[in-house]
Design a protein around this motif. Structure first.
Motif, PDB file in Angstrom:
ATOM      1  N   LYS A   1       0.823  -1.208   0.000  1.00 18.89           N
ATOM      2  CA  LYS A   1       0.000   0.000   0.000  1.00 18.89           C
ATOM      3  C   LYS A   1       0.854   1.252   0.000  1.00 18.89           C
ATOM      4  CE  LYS A   1      -4.142  -1.759   2.165  1.00 18.89           C
ATOM      5  NZ  LYS A   1      -5.134  -1.554   3.204  1.00 18.89           N
TER       6      LYS A   1
ATOM      7  N   LEU B   1      -3.788   3.529  -0.507  1.00 21.17           N
ATOM      8  CA  LEU B   1      -4.167   2.785  -1.699  1.00 21.17           C
ATOM      9  C   LEU B   1      -3.411   1.468  -1.809  1.00 21.17           C
ATOM     10  CD1 LEU B   1      -4.167   5.577  -4.400  1.00 21.17           C
ATOM     11  CD2 LEU B   1      -6.124   4.148  -3.852  1.00 21.17           C
ATOM     12  N   THR B   2      -4.127   0.413  -2.175  1.00 19.02           N
ATOM     13  CA  THR B   2      -3.459  -0.856  -2.436  1.00 19.02           C
ATOM     14  C   THR B   2      -2.935  -0.825  -3.862  1.00 19.02           C
ATOM     15  OG1 THR B   2      -4.981  -1.949  -0.941  1.00 19.02           O
ATOM     16  CG2 THR B   2      -3.724  -3.365  -2.415  1.00 19.02           C
TER      17      THR B   2
END
Ligand SMILES: [Zn+2]
Length: 76
Positions: A38, A47-48
């Motif tokens: 992430k 965010l991945t």
């Protein structure tokens, strides 16, 4: 004003199942581990960016990457 970006990788144990290992050939517990990378800002994961799944043999420790489709099939 500045931003502090970074990447954090976490591993989650998804499931454990008994199967024969393709490396050592033993019938042993296989751990399905999901690794997520992430993007973090100020150490907060946002965010991945990358998601990989691995299968780890508890007998010999061999790690093999599995696809998301395989992982879903193993979860049931
Ligand atoms: Zn093995």
């Amino acid at each position: 004003m500045f931003f502090l970006f970074g990447l954090t990788t976490r591993e989650h144990l998804q499931s454990t199942r008994s199967a024969s290992c393709r490396y050592c050939g033993m019938f042993a517990q296989q751990q399905v581990i999901q690794r997520r990378t992430k993007i973090s800002v100020f150490f907060i994961p946002l965010l991945t960016v990358k998601k990989t799944c691995m299968q780890v043999c508890t007998n010999c420790g061999a790690t093999s990457r599995i696809s998301g489709l395989e992982e879903r099939a193993l979860a049931h």
